[in-house]
Design a protein around this motif. Sequence first.
Motif, mmCIF file in Angstrom:
data_model
loop_
_atom_site.group_PDB
_atom_site.id
_atom_site.type_symbol
_atom_site.label_atom_id
_atom_site.label_comp_id
_atom_site.label_asym_id
_atom_site.label_seq_id
_atom_site.Cartn_x
_atom_site.Cartn_y
_atom_site.Cartn_z
ATOM 1 N N THR A 170 11.273 -1.324 6.511
ATOM 2 C CA THR A 170 10.865 -2.144 5.362
ATOM 3 C C THR A 170 11.044 -1.325 4.079
ATOM 4 N N VAL A 171 10.709 -1.986 2.985
ATOM 5 C CA VAL A 171 10.771 -1.323 1.680
ATOM 6 C C VAL A 171 9.852 -0.095 1.650
ATOM 7 N N ALA A 172 8.804 -0.094 2.485
ATOM 8 C CA ALA A 172 7.879 1.049 2.518
ATOM 9 C C ALA A 172 8.616 2.317 2.961
ATOM 10 N N ASP A 173 9.404 2.196 4.023
ATOM 11 C CA ASP A 173 10.156 3.354 4.526
ATOM 12 C C ASP A 173 11.201 3.804 3.508
ATOM 13 N N MET A 174 11.860 2.807 2.924
ATOM 14 C CA MET A 174 12.899 3.155 1.935
ATOM 15 C C MET A 174 12.274 3.814 0.711
ATOM 16 N N GLY A 175 11.137 3.265 0.265
ATOM 17 C CA GLY A 175 10.471 3.831 -0.916
ATOM 18 C C GLY A 175 10.055 5.272 -0.666
ATOM 19 N N PHE A 227 -0.332 15.207 -0.002
ATOM 20 C CA PHE A 227 0.228 13.849 0.027
ATOM 21 C C PHE A 227 1.003 13.614 1.319
ATOM 22 N N LEU A 228 1.843 14.579 1.676
ATOM 23 C CA LEU A 228 2.668 14.393 2.878
ATOM 24 C C LEU A 228 1.798 14.311 4.134
ATOM 25 N N GLU A 229 0.715 15.081 4.157
ATOM 26 C CA GLU A 229 -0.207 14.982 5.315
ATOM 27 C C GLU A 229 -0.756 13.560 5.424
ATOM 28 N N LYS A 230 -1.105 12.990 4.254
ATOM 29 C CA LYS A 230 -1.644 11.622 4.279
ATOM 30 C C LYS A 230 -0.571 10.627 4.729
ATOM 31 N N PHE A 231 0.648 10.831 4.253
ATOM 32 C CA PHE A 231 1.735 9.938 4.693
ATOM 33 C C PHE A 231 1.986 10.099 6.191
ATOM 34 N N GLU A 232 1.890 11.327 6.681
ATOM 35 C CA GLU A 232 2.109 11.561 8.119
ATOM 36 C C GLU A 232 1.048 10.783 8.930
ATOM 37 N N ARG A 233 -0.201 10.794 8.428
ATOM 38 C CA ARG A 233 -1.274 10.058 9.118
ATOM 39 C C ARG A 233 -1.046 8.549 9.053
ATOM 40 N N LEU A 234 -0.617 8.111 7.853
ATOM 41 C CA LEU A 234 -0.370 6.678 7.658
ATOM 42 C C LEU A 234 0.727 6.188 8.609
ATOM 43 N N LEU A 235 1.777 6.971 8.711
ATOM 44 C CA LEU A 235 2.889 6.621 9.594
ATOM 45 C C LEU A 235 2.419 6.631 11.054
ATOM 46 N N MET A 256 0.838 -1.202 0.000
ATOM 47 C CA MET A 256 0.000 0.000 0.000
ATOM 48 C C MET A 256 0.878 1.259 0.000
ATOM 49 N N VAL A 257 1.863 1.283 0.889
ATOM 50 C CA VAL A 257 2.716 2.480 0.971
ATOM 51 C C VAL A 257 3.487 2.668 -0.336
ATOM 52 N N LEU A 258 3.967 1.574 -0.905
ATOM 53 C CA LEU A 258 4.701 1.685 -2.175
ATOM 54 C C LEU A 258 3.816 2.274 -3.270
ATOM 55 N N GLU A 259 2.563 1.814 -3.329
ATOM 56 C CA GLU A 259 1.656 2.336 -4.360
ATOM 57 C C GLU A 259 1.348 3.817 -4.110
ATOM 58 N N CYS A 260 1.247 4.194 -2.839
ATOM 59 C CA CYS A 260 1.023 5.619 -2.524
ATOM 60 C C CYS A 260 2.213 6.463 -2.983
ATOM 61 N N THR A 261 3.424 5.931 -2.778
ATOM 62 C CA THR A 261 4.601 6.701 -3.212
ATOM 63 C C THR A 261 4.599 6.809 -4.743
ATOM 64 N N GLU A 262 4.109 5.767 -5.399
ATOM 65 C CA GLU A 262 4.078 5.789 -6.861
ATOM 66 C C GLU A 262 3.099 6.853 -7.348
ATOM 67 N N ASP A 263 1.948 6.945 -6.685
ATOM 68 C CA ASP A 263 0.977 7.998 -7.045
ATOM 69 C C ASP A 263 1.619 9.382 -6.879
ATOM 70 N N MET A 264 2.368 9.529 -5.809
ATOM 71 C CA MET A 264 3.001 10.830 -5.569
ATOM 72 C C MET A 264 4.081 11.109 -6.614
ATOM 73 N N ARG A 265 4.837 10.065 -6.958
ATOM 74 C CA ARG A 265 5.898 10.239 -7.964
ATOM 75 C C ARG A 265 5.309 10.729 -9.289
ATOM 76 N N LYS A 266 4.171 10.144 -9.677
ATOM 77 C CA LYS A 266 3.568 10.514 -10.969
ATOM 78 C C LYS A 266 3.228 12.007 -11.004
ATOM 79 N N LEU A 267 2.710 12.510 -9.892
ATOM 80 C CA LEU A 267 2.399 13.944 -9.843
ATOM 81 C C LEU A 267 3.675 14.778 -9.889
#
Length: 206
Positions: A153-158, A129-137, A91-102
């Motif tokens: 994990t790979v989520a943090d690294m991604g 996006f960062l607010e959502k990541f802050e909540r997710l974390l 899930m986190v990886l896909e969220c980072t991918e959405d952010m990368r595209k923007l």
Amino acid sequence: MTKYQLLYFDGRGLAELARWLFAAAGQQYEDVRMKRDDWPKYKPTTPFGQVPMLTVDDDFKLSQSLAIARFLAKRFGFMGKDEFEEARCNMVLECTEDMRKLYLKTVFGDDASKTAAMEKWEGSERDEFLEKFERLLSANKNGDGFFVGDEITVADMGFCCLTDSFASQSSLDWGKFPKLTALRDRVKKDNTKIAEWLAKCPITQF
Ligand SMILES: N[C@@H](CCC(=O)N[C@@H](CS)C(=O)NCC(=O)O)C(=O)O
């Protein structure tokens, strides 16, 4: 011993997460950084006409940066300890991918479209996006550890790898994201293997 080769251009881009995973695992690999002019020669050797491409033992070839990241993360123990943690990593990886595209809309395209994209990015998109990541974390261990479980994990690294691309934008106030800021320190400074990689990795344009 397993032989790994990573093929990409001389940049961080879509290959950098794989490099962080190799570094975090302390795993040797061949980091092939081809010149633009050499791409036509390499392109037909890749499964999908794109890089990054990972080759394992001269035989198994994998393209798609996220498929490569998941494969390496699973092999090296950075994909969570059960399928729930693995799903959360995904899930986190896909969220980072959405952010990368923007974010990439601010980097590629004609000047007018890049300017318009940057206005939106700096205006609200990036921080939302960062607010959502802050909540997710924060949903895991009050945000004082990692995105998933108790270990890196790979989520943090991604997340850290992507946010490095724009971390120094003057319009970005990291003070608004204290948990993410602390996470970036845990990953990039406290993890000595990643810190070592960051200290020695080539400085590239992208
Ligand atoms: N979704 C793919 C995208 C791969 C991609 O767009 N790679 C670019 C380099 S960043 C590429 O191979 N460009 C050369 C080409 O398509 O001919 C991934 O995540 O790996």
